[in-house]
Scaffold this active site. Sequence first.
Site, PDB file in Angstrom:
ATOM      1  N   ASP A 286      16.450  87.663 -76.252  1.00 49.35           N
ATOM      2  CA  ASP A 286      17.755  87.519 -76.899  1.00 49.35           C
ATOM      3  C   ASP A 286      18.735  86.963 -75.863  1.00 49.35           C
ATOM      4  OD1 ASP A 286      19.255  89.258 -79.497  1.00 49.35           O
ATOM      5  OD2 ASP A 286      20.455  88.246 -77.973  1.00 49.35           O
TER       6      ASP A 286
ATOM      7  N   ASP B 145      17.631  72.393 -85.242  1.00 47.62           N
ATOM      8  CA  ASP B 145      17.265  71.517 -84.122  1.00 47.62           C
ATOM      9  C   ASP B 145      15.999  72.005 -83.425  1.00 47.62           C
ATOM     10  OD1 ASP B 145      19.601  70.337 -84.848  1.00 47.62           O
ATOM     11  OD2 ASP B 145      20.604  70.542 -82.902  1.00 47.62           O
TER      12      ASP B 145
ATOM     13  N   GLU C  75      32.871  70.038 -81.739  1.00 48.10           N
ATOM     14  CA  GLU C  75      33.906  71.028 -82.084  1.00 48.10           C
ATOM     15  C   GLU C  75      34.815  71.318 -80.890  1.00 48.10           C
ATOM     16  OE1 GLU C  75      34.909  73.327 -84.763  1.00 48.10           O
ATOM     17  OE2 GLU C  75      34.131  71.623 -85.869  1.00 48.10           O
TER      18      GLU C  75
ATOM     19  N   TYR D 293      34.202  79.662 -82.173  1.00 46.57           N
ATOM     20  CA  TYR D 293      32.958  78.936 -81.842  1.00 46.57           C
ATOM     21  C   TYR D 293      33.233  77.826 -80.830  1.00 46.57           C
ATOM     22  CZ  TYR D 293      29.221  75.463 -82.498  1.00 46.57           C
ATOM     23  OH  TYR D 293      28.225  74.532 -82.290  1.00 46.57           O
TER      24      TYR D 293
ATOM     25  N   HIS E  32      24.960  66.864 -86.977  1.00 49.11           N
ATOM     26  CA  HIS E  32      23.702  66.254 -87.391  1.00 49.11           C
ATOM     27  C   HIS E  32      23.019  67.176 -88.388  1.00 49.11           C
ATOM     28  CE1 HIS E  32      23.419  68.187 -83.448  1.00 49.11           C
ATOM     29  NE2 HIS E  32      22.258  68.675 -83.873  1.00 49.11           N
TER      30      HIS E  32
ATOM     31  N   ARG F 277      18.454  71.650 -92.365  1.00 44.09           N
ATOM     32  CA  ARG F 277      19.794  72.217 -92.187  1.00 44.09           C
ATOM     33  C   ARG F 277      19.927  73.511 -92.974  1.00 44.09           C
ATOM     34  NH1 ARG F 277      23.987  72.600 -88.713  1.00 44.09           N
ATOM     35  NH2 ARG F 277      25.631  71.074 -89.104  1.00 44.09           N
TER      36      ARG F 277
ATOM     37  N   THR G 126      14.090  78.976 -84.299  1.00 45.76           N
ATOM     38  CA  THR G 126      14.088  79.150 -85.753  1.00 45.76           C
ATOM     39  C   THR G 126      15.157  78.293 -86.439  1.00 45.76           C
ATOM     40  OG1 THR G 126      15.621  81.004 -85.588  1.00 45.76           O
ATOM     41  CG2 THR G 126      13.279  81.565 -85.618  1.00 45.76           C
TER      42      THR G 126
HETATM   43  P1  NAP Z   1      21.118  76.768 -86.227  1.00 44.78           P
HETATM   44  O1  NAP Z   1      20.220  76.145 -87.228  1.00 44.78           O
HETATM   45  O2  NAP Z   1      22.236  77.629 -86.697  1.00 44.78           O
HETATM   46  O3  NAP Z   1      20.209  77.632 -85.220  1.00 44.78           O
HETATM   47  C1  NAP Z   1      20.771  78.552 -84.331  1.00 44.78           C
HETATM   48  C2  NAP Z   1      19.646  79.283 -83.614  1.00 44.78           C
HETATM   49  O4  NAP Z   1      20.209  80.202 -82.678  1.00 44.78           O
HETATM   50  C3  NAP Z   1      18.724  80.075 -84.527  1.00 44.78           C
HETATM   51  O5  NAP Z   1      17.396  79.824 -84.162  1.00 44.78           O
HETATM   52  C4  NAP Z   1      19.104  81.525 -84.210  1.00 44.78           C
HETATM   53  O6  NAP Z   1      18.040  82.417 -84.366  1.00 44.78           O
HETATM   54  C5  NAP Z   1      19.432  81.387 -82.735  1.00 44.78           C
HETATM   55  N1  NAP Z   1      20.160  82.553 -82.223  1.00 44.78           N
HETATM   56  C6  NAP Z   1      21.283  83.118 -82.749  1.00 44.78           C
HETATM   57  N2  NAP Z   1      21.628  84.192 -82.023  1.00 44.78           N
HETATM   58  C7  NAP Z   1      20.734  84.317 -81.010  1.00 44.78           C
HETATM   59  C8  NAP Z   1      20.568  85.239 -79.944  1.00 44.78           C
HETATM   60  N3  NAP Z   1      21.378  86.281 -79.756  1.00 44.78           N
HETATM   61  N4  NAP Z   1      19.525  85.052 -79.076  1.00 44.78           N
HETATM   62  C9  NAP Z   1      18.666  84.014 -79.256  1.00 44.78           C
HETATM   63  N5  NAP Z   1      18.774  83.103 -80.260  1.00 44.78           N
HETATM   64  C10 NAP Z   1      19.799  83.268 -81.134  1.00 44.78           C
HETATM   65  O7  NAP Z   1      21.753  75.655 -85.280  1.00 44.78           O
HETATM   66  P2  NAP Z   1      21.339  74.099 -85.095  1.00 44.78           P
HETATM   67  O8  NAP Z   1      22.037  73.297 -86.115  1.00 44.78           O
HETATM   68  O9  NAP Z   1      19.879  74.019 -84.940  1.00 44.78           O
HETATM   69  O10 NAP Z   1      22.052  73.774 -83.707  1.00 44.78           O
HETATM   70  C11 NAP Z   1      21.392  73.982 -82.465  1.00 44.78           C
HETATM   71  C12 NAP Z   1      22.439  74.139 -81.371  1.00 44.78           C
HETATM   72  O11 NAP Z   1      23.229  72.956 -81.297  1.00 44.78           O
HETATM   73  C13 NAP Z   1      23.425  75.271 -81.588  1.00 44.78           C
HETATM   74  O12 NAP Z   1      23.747  75.800 -80.326  1.00 44.78           O
HETATM   75  C14 NAP Z   1      24.636  74.589 -82.191  1.00 44.78           C
HETATM   76  O13 NAP Z   1      25.801  75.328 -81.928  1.00 44.78           O
HETATM   77  C15 NAP Z   1      24.604  73.273 -81.476  1.00 44.78           C
HETATM   78  N6  NAP Z   1      25.175  72.127 -82.191  1.00 44.78           N
HETATM   79  C16 NAP Z   1      24.761  71.849 -83.454  1.00 44.78           C
HETATM   80  C17 NAP Z   1      25.256  70.727 -84.106  1.00 44.78           C
HETATM   81  C18 NAP Z   1      24.811  70.369 -85.494  1.00 44.78           C
HETATM   82  O14 NAP Z   1      25.493  69.566 -86.144  1.00 44.78           O
HETATM   83  N7  NAP Z   1      23.703  70.897 -85.960  1.00 44.78           N
HETATM   84  C19 NAP Z   1      26.191  69.894 -83.452  1.00 44.78           C
HETATM   85  C20 NAP Z   1      26.572  70.204 -82.148  1.00 44.78           C
HETATM   86  C21 NAP Z   1      26.043  71.325 -81.512  1.00 44.78           C
HETATM   87  P3  NAP Z   1      17.929  83.510 -85.588  1.00 44.78           P
HETATM   88  O15 NAP Z   1      16.929  82.922 -86.526  1.00 44.78           O
HETATM   89  O16 NAP Z   1      17.415  84.736 -84.926  1.00 44.78           O
HETATM   90  O17 NAP Z   1      19.289  83.673 -86.177  1.00 44.78           O
HETATM   91  O1  G4F Z   2      29.126  72.004 -92.444  1.00 47.58           O
HETATM   92  P1  G4F Z   2      30.188  72.704 -91.678  1.00 47.58           P
HETATM   93  O2  G4F Z   2      30.165  74.190 -91.709  1.00 47.58           O
HETATM   94  O3  G4F Z   2      30.096  72.128 -90.197  1.00 47.58           O
HETATM   95  P2  G4F Z   2      31.142  72.110 -88.981  1.00 47.58           P
HETATM   96  O4  G4F Z   2      32.181  73.137 -89.147  1.00 47.58           O
HETATM   97  O5  G4F Z   2      31.589  70.705 -88.801  1.00 47.58           O
HETATM   98  O6  G4F Z   2      30.210  72.565 -87.770  1.00 47.58           O
HETATM   99  C1  G4F Z   2      28.909  71.995 -87.576  1.00 47.58           C
HETATM  100  O7  G4F Z   2      29.029  70.852 -86.738  1.00 47.58           O
HETATM  101  C2  G4F Z   2      29.499  71.133 -85.394  1.00 47.58           C
HETATM  102  C3  G4F Z   2      29.576  69.796 -84.651  1.00 47.58           C
HETATM  103  O8  G4F Z   2      30.824  69.202 -84.869  1.00 47.58           O
HETATM  104  C4  G4F Z   2      28.507  72.086 -84.743  1.00 47.58           C
HETATM  105  F1  G4F Z   2      28.889  72.323 -83.463  1.00 47.58           F
HETATM  106  C5  G4F Z   2      28.450  73.384 -85.535  1.00 47.58           C
HETATM  107  O9  G4F Z   2      27.472  74.242 -84.950  1.00 47.58           O
HETATM  108  C6  G4F Z   2      28.011  73.067 -86.981  1.00 47.58           C
HETATM  109  O10 G4F Z   2      26.689  72.594 -86.945  1.00 47.58           O
HETATM  110  O11 G4F Z   2      31.623  72.237 -92.183  1.00 47.58           O
HETATM  111  C7  G4F Z   2      31.982  70.873 -92.230  1.00 47.58           C
HETATM  112  C8  G4F Z   2      33.307  70.734 -92.947  1.00 47.58           C
HETATM  113  C9  G4F Z   2      34.408  71.651 -92.409  1.00 47.58           C
HETATM  114  O12 G4F Z   2      35.612  70.938 -92.377  1.00 47.58           O
HETATM  115  C10 G4F Z   2      34.509  72.764 -93.458  1.00 47.58           C
HETATM  116  O13 G4F Z   2      35.777  73.373 -93.527  1.00 47.58           O
HETATM  117  O14 G4F Z   2      33.122  71.107 -94.308  1.00 47.58           O
HETATM  118  C11 G4F Z   2      34.188  71.957 -94.700  1.00 47.58           C
HETATM  119  N1  G4F Z   2      33.761  72.753 -95.850  1.00 47.58           N
HETATM  120  C12 G4F Z   2      34.291  72.666 -97.093  1.00 47.58           C
HETATM  121  N2  G4F Z   2      33.679  73.529 -97.918  1.00 47.58           N
HETATM  122  C13 G4F Z   2      32.777  73.663 -95.872  1.00 47.58           C
HETATM  123  C14 G4F Z   2      32.730  74.155 -97.174  1.00 47.58           C
HETATM  124  N3  G4F Z   2      31.931  74.098 -94.902  1.00 47.58           N
HETATM  125  C15 G4F Z   2      31.000  75.028 -95.241  1.00 47.58           C
HETATM  126  N4  G4F Z   2      30.138  75.439 -94.296  1.00 47.58           N
HETATM  127  N5  G4F Z   2      30.937  75.546 -96.515  1.00 47.58           N
HETATM  128  C16 G4F Z   2      31.773  75.153 -97.514  1.00 47.58           C
HETATM  129  O15 G4F Z   2      31.695  75.639 -98.646  1.00 47.58           O
END
Ligand code: NAP
Ligand code: G4F
Length: 329
Positions: free
Chosen positions: A56, A13, A127, A153, A183, A188, A10
């Site tokens: 889960d 990614d 992170e 995290y 990404h 998003r 859901t």
């Molecule tokens: P996301 O949009 O927040 O999606 C997270 C997913 O995890 C949702 O489908 C959520 O389902 C599921 N989930 C949460 N708790 C769960 C549980 N207890 N059991 C099974 N599923 C559960 O994250 P994303 O951006 O697609 O990222 C995908 C993965 O890559 C994550 O592990 C994230 O930490 C990692 N990552 C993301 C980025 C990035 O920039 N996007 C970068 C590096 C790593 P629900 O709908 O039920 O909440």
């Molecule tokens: O968009 P963010 O919440 O992403 P963050 O913390 O970089 O994490 C994301 O990228 C990680 C990879 O490096 C993933 F592993 C993780 O799952 C997630 O996808 O925040 C980006 C930056 C931070 O410095 C935060 O403090 O934006 C700053 N920020 C400023 N105002 C905010 C806000 N972040 C959020 N979410 N909301 C704000 O209002």
Amino acid sequence: MKTALITGITGQDGGHLAQLLNEKGYTIYGIIRGQNNPRRKEVEAEFPYVKLIEADLTDQSSLVRAMMEAKPDEVYNLGAISHVGYSFKDPMVTMDITGKGVLNMLEAIRLTDPENKVRFYQASTSEMYGGTDYNRPEKGYNESSLFHPRSPYGVAKLYGHWITKNYRESYNMYAVSGILFNHEGERRGLEFVTRKITNAVARIKLGLQDHIELGDLWPKRDWGYAGDYVQGMWLMLQQDTPDDYVLATGETHSIEEFLDIAFNEVGISDWRPYVKQNPAFMRPAEVDLLLGDPTKAETQLGWKREVDFPGLVKLMMEHDLELEAKNVK
Ligand code: NAP
Ligand code: G4F
């Protein structure tokens, strides 16, 4: 044809990956949690070819059942509490899902795959590096850089990263970690800063809101497009030998730069009157700067990102302008 099981179907990614694997002819199973998950209908409508299994990451027996039902060739573990700010508020749940959930999935694979055929992808993250001065290489973080996570995290993800490596080394599993830098894109979640900005800028332009509240604006991130990054995940599972790879753009930009481009897209050259800072969106510990070095993925996997930073902001703005135009009366 191959079969894949995706946790986090859901999420952002999960959607991009389902689309990619469907184009490649995979049979796709997705794990969905909760008795009435509000995102189930969206997934069913957008990805009718995905077979949903209720499970889960915190319930290992449900993962074993999912493995027995799907019988996958590849497992992509994308499920997590993925919001860094939220992880400070609920650190134990974050550890249970984002950390121990990885072990639950790996054990479910081991129990159901005695011949060791299943390939496993773990969603590791930039992170884990923490962005601290002392461990920051000039060209950006690579696969050998030091880790110093700065949030519950990041710490939970580091556990998932090492347990994946440990299962590869101990049991000869094809288990890899993709260390992905931020990404983003049209899928998003609105709780992340990029999408929060593009959605608010679209609404400001259309007269639906008058300002946006953000936390710190100086942190820098290496922002790429999620559609490019799921290609890299898939490539990591198609190699002769399992290994870990960084996916990044090799560029870093501040939130202020993101605001510049987003507001410019709607003809506003000075965003400052529209942005208020709110401490509620600041974190107890911040990651100042993330910059990745994707050389290994580029040379060994042949991976290359297509979308650049201005292109990313533009595509998100176009999407949100179209989406929010439906709310104008
Ligand atoms: P996301 O949009 O927040 O999606 C997270 C997913 O995890 C949702 O489908 C959520 O389902 C599921 N989930 C949460 N708790 C769960 C549980 N207890 N059991 C099974 N599923 C559960 O994250 P994303 O951006 O697609 O990222 C995908 C993965 O890559 C994550 O592990 C994230 O930490 C990692 N990552 C993301 C980025 C990035 O920039 N996007 C970068 C590096 C790593 P629900 O709908 O039920 O909440
Ligand atoms: O968009 P963010 O919440 O992403 P963050 O913390 O970089 O994490 C994301 O990228 C990680 C990879 O490096 C993933 F592993 C993780 O799952 C997630 O996808 O925040 C980006 C930056 C931070 O410095 C935060 O403090 O934006 C700053 N920020 C400023 N105002 C905010 C806000 N972040 C959020 N979410 N909301 C704000 O209002």
